[in-house]
Design an enzyme around this catalytic site. Structure first.
Site: not given
Lengths: 480, 484
Positions: B79, B154, B178
């Protein structure tokens, strides 16, 4: 009619701590050096970096809090103080808010007239220093983050404040500084900004109680500026009130050249710091046993040492105070006084040696005169091996060369003349040369004997022992 | 099956047996990216040359008989809120465009040390603020199961990459769901570990007291394996816990007999779609049929989790994001005339609307006169939410519930910020309590995956793996692959 006012002064002092590394990272805690050479992701506030606690810094603040007789918070939190400034890389300073390490302590100051006064302390806490802005000229500024994250201790006096004059403020700062140096917490170097003071001050009609609207002077780095800053604000605020104008709560800067404060911002313009608990650090917890161990580990502090010096060595309070002003000086005295007359040692340390040190700008730790040599010198003198006058000359040479006193006495031929016949001959000469003085003495004027003593000593170039001279004068006079 | 479609543990066996090389696996994944990334947009940055160099190094090490991790050579997506030395790290924000960290996150270092192949930096909602990955400054990611829908967020880039075969597995971060919510949307496994289990050092902070890094994988065994690689105490993160890391694969026994599961009624209340409810209830029945005991429980403070989260997370974020001031790194305005101007304009130009909104909310919640009513009160409620779980775990080994109230929605469909935030209503409580929680596939609705959520007490990751693995063995949801 004008009213006379007196100041009420609160003090906020910041001391950089004597740790090897910074507060929350492994970068060296040092002074000077090329800009941005002691930085890492943590003290630069790079994204993703996290603080880790410097345990040594915590210990140093704990020591200070204990030395200042504070209550210790068993659990303390760190908090974020949020504000924007280019020298503050994270946009917040990690500090303490609700639970400082120490609270509700005190410190006793001694004033010039010998009066003691207790100054109450509200809190002692730990935080991190900011970087430094360097104005590069024109519209440009540069930032040096070497200082960013250096451990900083804040000591704040209680409110309403106990300090009521510039003299008291100076005495407070001197005392605090000496305690911090005693504790090895700070080097106390104000000129390098390692100890900084921020007095806040309001005034009231002399002799009344209460406090007024206060102003705060930022970042003073000398005793003189603290003293002058307070005096200046006392006058400025008094003039305002006497002219019927209000004092506005504001933050002031200090111009050392002009000796004046200048406006920085009013209270309404103050930042709103939005304190909240620092989520990146776990709360600090002290075990009672750790606190007691730290308390037991405290060195003897200036007040206790002064009292001990006065009673153990029979010194005057004043001399004891001078000798305990710093730990190295006190240690030097104690080493020299072991086996010699402490008062005589004290007189030399606070007198002749102090003068030599002052004149050369040396510290006691730097002098070539070892404590053992000083003791030897005093013993030579008290044993009659050299006269008091010679001792001063020997000390001066010891100070220059670091040579042992016995060697100097030997090579300079300064040994006191203890041969009675040599002294007796000079006494006879003096008596013969001054019949009118002899007559005065015979007539009952004992004081005139000093004249004869002086003549003999002068003739002996100071190497005769005064007691021998006086005895022989008495004997000869009695025989006349 | 193509190499990119395999799990890490399947590839590991092939790599150890030298049936395939790390380069071949990496090339398979890169080839997949070449054909599908245009539609999925899982990545902010694809690091092809780094990946191939790492793969070659692993192959060389294996060839020379050096001791290498059994998992060396597996391509992973990171990420883009994890700092990577020498690789641009953006948080999907314009304000960090061009930021190349001089250091790597602890998790990244650990992965590097075990021979991971870094395929790229996965897209996210800007600063991990969002539930759809539509808030990325560099464009939304798409759900591989239906390109017209969101992958969740996210960590939507991480989950989309794994679901699309654009990575074998991935690292995400979970502040309020997330990892789990996008894992549910994309039909993959996602775990939020116990707070303090995985170092946060080098994870660009959103809300420090809630953020936790975790694995995104194709099945439960991979999740256990990836946890083995990234867990453990880190002296650089004060909030990481000193505690031994078990071999999580030992929890994959296949049995759940006698385990007690709490089924919180609040997690099946209004807002949860009938299809999601039904799938999760069926999953519970499956576990009961395997010998688990399920009972309805109540977590009465659950309804306050969302509003409480939206005080605490923005409050911390408002402070964490203060460092983006244009002075030292990232975007700096060209229009500043003084330092205050520099701050204001750099931030105004650099942050997107969702981030600005949360900074405003957080700043307000921490302001004098509001602190007690908002921040302090929220902290108290957080304690109550935690207590709900403590009480439940006195009687139950784990709690079972849906991960998200619905399946993935269409891109642009949810424009109301409050409606968007409701997506996280079932995942936020675990962050508030700090406990571990996992999401795994348990069905489909209209061709879109449904997620099953399991929660356990602190450091109960092994319980989660045990139950999840038993369920996975009894079903086939994890075997499905999105057709692109």
């Amino acid at each position: 009619m004008t009213t006379t006012y007196e100041p009420i002064v609160g003090m906020e002092c910041h001391a950089e701590l004597l740790t090897e590394s910074k507060m929350f990272c492994g970068c060296a805690n040092a002074f000077g050096g090329a800009p941005n050479t002691r930085t890492c992701p943590v003290c630069l506030g790079l994204p993703g970096s996290l603080p880790t606690m410097n345990r040594r810094a915590v210990e140093l603040v704990l020591r200070t809090a204990l030395a200042l007789h504070c209550e210790i918070s068993l659990d303390c939190l760190f908090a974020r103080k949020n504000y924007f400034y280019p020298d503050l890389p994270k946009g917040y300073q990690i500090s303490q808010y609700d639970d400082p390490i120490g609270k509700s302590g005190y410190l006793d100051i001694t004033l010039e007239d010998g009066r003691r006064k207790r100054i109450h302390i509200r809190r002692v806490h730990l935080e991190e220093d900011t970087g430094k802005l360097i104005h590069a000229g024109g519209n440009e500024s540069e930032v040096d983050y070497n200082r960013s994250g250096v451990p900083l201790m804040e000591v704040v006096t209680e409110f309403p404040p106990d300090i009521e004059s510039a003299d008291e403020a100076k005495a407070y700062l001197e005392k605090l500084r000496s305690i911090l140096i005693y504790l090895d917490v700070s080097d106390g170097k104000m000129e390098e900004g390692h100890l900084r003071a921020e007095p806040n001050l309001s005034i009231r009609p002399a002799g009344t109680s209460g406090v007024g609207v206060k102003t705060e002077i930022k970042n003073l780095n000398s005793f003189k500026s603290v003293y002058k800053g307070i005096e200046y604000e006392l006058v400025r605020q008094s003039e305002l009130l006497n002219a019927g104008e209000p004092v506005r709560q504001e933050t002031l800067g200090w111009n050392d050249v002009s000796g004046e404060t200048y406006h920085m911002r009013f209270k309404e313009e103050e930042q709103e710091y939005r304190y909240f608990p620092e989520p990146d650090l776990v709360p600090l917890h002290f075990e009672t046993a750790d606190i007691e161990a730290a308390r037991a580990d405290l060195p003897e502090l200036p007040d206790a040492k002064r009292e001990r010096f006065a009673s153990q060595y029979g010194l005057r309070e004043y001399d004891a105070g001078i000798l305990t002003a710093s730990r190295p000086l006190a240690a030097y005295f104690e080493e020299a006084a072991a086996g010699a007359d402490p008062k005589a040692i004290a007189n030399y340390v606070t007198g002749d040696l102090a003068k030599l040190l002052n004149a050369s700008g040396q510290e006691i730790t730097e002098t070539k005169v070892t404590a053992a040599h000083l003791r030897e010198l005093i013993m030579l003198r008290d044993g009659g091996k050299i006269t008091n006058n010679s001792a001063k000359a020997v000390l001066a040479e010891m100070f220059e060369t670091g040579e042992a006193p016995a060697v100097i006495v030997e090579t300079r031929g300064l040994a006191a003349v203890s041969d009675d016949s040599a002294v007796a001959a000079e006494v006879d000469k003096a008596l013969a040369a001054s019949p009118e003085v002899v007559a005065k003495i015979k007539g009952g004027n004992e004081k005139s004997k000093g004249f004869l003593t002086g003549m003999v000593m002068k003739a002996m170039k100071g190497q005769a022992r005064p007691d021998v001279v006086n005895r022989l004068i008495d004997e000869r006079l009695a025989a006349l | 099956m193509e190499l990119y479609a395999l799990t890490a543990h399947e590839l590991s066996e092939k790599l150890i047996r030298r049936e395939v090389s790390a380069r071949e696996v990496t090339q398979s994944v890169l080839g997949r990216i070449a054909s599908t990334e245009e539609r999925v947009h899982a990545y902010v940055t694809v690091t092809e040359s780094i990946a191939l160099a790492q793969a070659d190094a692993v192959d060389a090490a294996r060839a020379s008989g050096e001791s290498v991790s059994p998992l060396a050579g597996i391509p992973i997506a990171l990420k883009d809120n994890l700092c990577t030395t020498g690789i641009e790290t953006t948080c999907s924000s314009k304000i960090l465009r061009g930021f190349v960290p001089p250091y790597s996150a602890t998790v990244v270092e650990k992965l590097e040390a075990s021979g991971s192949v870094f395929i790229g930096k996965a897209n996210l909602d800007e600063f991990a603020m969002g539930s759809s990955t539509e808030n990325s400054a560099f464009g939304a990611s798409h759900n591989p199961w239906d390109i017209g829908t969101v992958p969740g967020g996210s960590s939507g880039g991480s989950t989309a990459a794994v679901a699309a075969g654009e990575a074998i597995w991935a690292i995400g971060s979970d502040t309020g769901g997330s990892i789990r919510q996008p894992a549910a949307f994309c039909g993959v496994v996602g775990l939020k570990p116990t707070y303090g289990r995985v170092s946060r050092y080098g994870l660009i902070a959103f809300a420090s007291s809630l953020d936790q890094i975790g694995p995104v994988t194709k099945d439960v065994r991979d999740a256990a394996l990836l946890m083995n690689l990234i867990s453990g105490h880190d002296s650089r993160d004060s909030t990481s816990i000193v505690r031994d890391v078990p071999d999580y694969t030992r929890a994959l026994t296949g049995g759940v007999k006698g385990l007690k599961l709490g089924v919180p009624k609040e997690y099946f209340a209004q807002g949860v779609s009938p299809e999601v409810s039904a799938s999760v209830r069926t999953a519970i029945d499956t576990l009961v049929s395997l010998g688990a005991i399920a009972e309805e429980i109540s977590l009465p403070h659950s309804e306050y989790a969302l509003p409480t989260y939206y005080i605490l997370a923005p409050a911390e974020a408002s402070s964490n994001l203060a460092r983006y001031d244009g002075v030292r790194f990232g975007h700096r305005t060209a229009r500043a005339t003084n330092h205050v101007d520099l701050f204001e304009k750099s931030r105004e130009e650099g942050f997107g609307p969702e981030v600005k909104q949360r900074i405003m909310i957080g700043t307000y919640a921490l302001s004098a006169g509001y602190y007690d009513a908002f921040y302090l009160k929220a902290q108290k409620v957080r304690t109550l939410i935690k207590r709900d779980f403590d009480l439940a775990f006195e009687k139950y080994d784990a709690i079972i519930a849906p991960t998200a109230p619905t399946v993935a929605f269409k891109l642009g469909e949810v424009s109301d910020p409050l409606a968007m935030k409701l997506n996280d209503v079932l995942t936020i409580p675990a962050n508030m309590a700090g406990i571990p929680a996992i999401s795994l596939p348990c069905g489909f609705s209209d061709g879109l995956p449904i997620g099953l959520q399991l929660m356990a007490p602190n450091f109960g990751e092994e319980t989660l793996f045990q139950i999840a693995y038993a369920y996975e063995q009894a079903t086939r949801w994890h075997l499905g692959r999105a057709q692109l």
